[in-house]
Design a protein around this motif. Structure first.
Motif, PDB file in Angstrom:
ATOM      1  N   LYS A 127      74.701  59.408  44.967  1.00 23.64           N
ATOM      2  CA  LYS A 127      75.483  58.860  43.849  1.00 23.64           C
ATOM      3  C   LYS A 127      74.585  58.212  42.815  1.00 23.64           C
ATOM      4  O   LYS A 127      74.807  58.353  41.613  1.00 23.64           O
ATOM      5  CB  LYS A 127      76.489  57.825  44.352  1.00 23.64           C
ATOM      6  N   ASN A 139      81.049  51.762  42.530  1.00 22.23           N
ATOM      7  CA  ASN A 139      81.704  52.904  43.146  1.00 22.23           C
ATOM      8  C   ASN A 139      81.725  52.766  44.671  1.00 22.23           C
ATOM      9  O   ASN A 139      82.738  53.064  45.311  1.00 22.23           O
ATOM     10  CB  ASN A 139      80.986  54.188  42.740  1.00 22.23           C
ATOM     11  N   SER A 140      80.656  52.306  45.278  1.00 18.13           N
ATOM     12  CA  SER A 140      80.605  52.143  46.733  1.00 18.13           C
ATOM     13  C   SER A 140      81.579  51.075  47.216  1.00 18.13           C
ATOM     14  O   SER A 140      82.270  51.264  48.216  1.00 18.13           O
ATOM     15  CB  SER A 140      79.197  51.762  47.167  1.00 18.13           C
ATOM     16  N   PHE A 149      85.175  52.279  46.820  1.00 17.81           N
ATOM     17  CA  PHE A 149      85.469  53.300  47.820  1.00 17.81           C
ATOM     18  C   PHE A 149      85.818  52.676  49.170  1.00 17.81           C
ATOM     19  O   PHE A 149      86.686  53.181  49.891  1.00 17.81           O
ATOM     20  CB  PHE A 149      84.288  54.256  47.969  1.00 17.81           C
ATOM     21  N   GLU A 150      85.154  51.581  49.547  1.00 17.18           N
ATOM     22  CA  GLU A 150      85.441  50.933  50.813  1.00 17.18           C
ATOM     23  C   GLU A 150      86.837  50.322  50.828  1.00 17.18           C
ATOM     24  O   GLU A 150      87.471  50.230  51.886  1.00 17.18           O
ATOM     25  CB  GLU A 150      84.394  49.859  51.122  1.00 17.18           C
TER      26      GLU A 150
END
Length: 97
Positions: free
Chosen positions: A77, A90-91, A94-95
């Motif tokens: 990413k 983004n990470s 996402f979680e």
């Protein structure tokens, strides 16, 4: 066989045996101690040879396939976005999804 029985059967097919066996459950939050070694421990030990690692739980977590997959995904990413802040956002999002 339907979707409800298939999802509950976590099995692994061994190439050598040709038979499937039940996978053992892994717990990621039971033992949180970092240093587990004694007098003859190694910093990064080969547990298949019976060596005692100084950081057993940390070594097991790093050698886990999910850790490797998450690390490679984050690196991928970051190369696509070319912005570290956006990759972190983004990470984290996402979680929660």
């Amino acid at each position: 066989r339907n979707i409800f029985t298939t999802c509950g059967e976590k099995t692994y097919v061994g190439a050598a045996e040709g038979k499937s066996k039940q996978l053992e459950e892994r717990s990621y939050a039971n033992q949180c101690e970092l240093y587990t070694g004694g007098e003859n421990c190694k910093l990064w030990a080969d547990t298949t040879k019976g060596e005692l690692p100084c950081f057993l739980h940390f070594q097991a977590a790093v050698e886990d396939e999910f850790f490797i997959a998450h690390t490679l995904g984050w690196l991928g990413k970051s190369m696509i976005y070319r912005h570290a802040g956006f990759a972190w956002i983004n990470s984290i999002v996402f979680e929660f999804v």
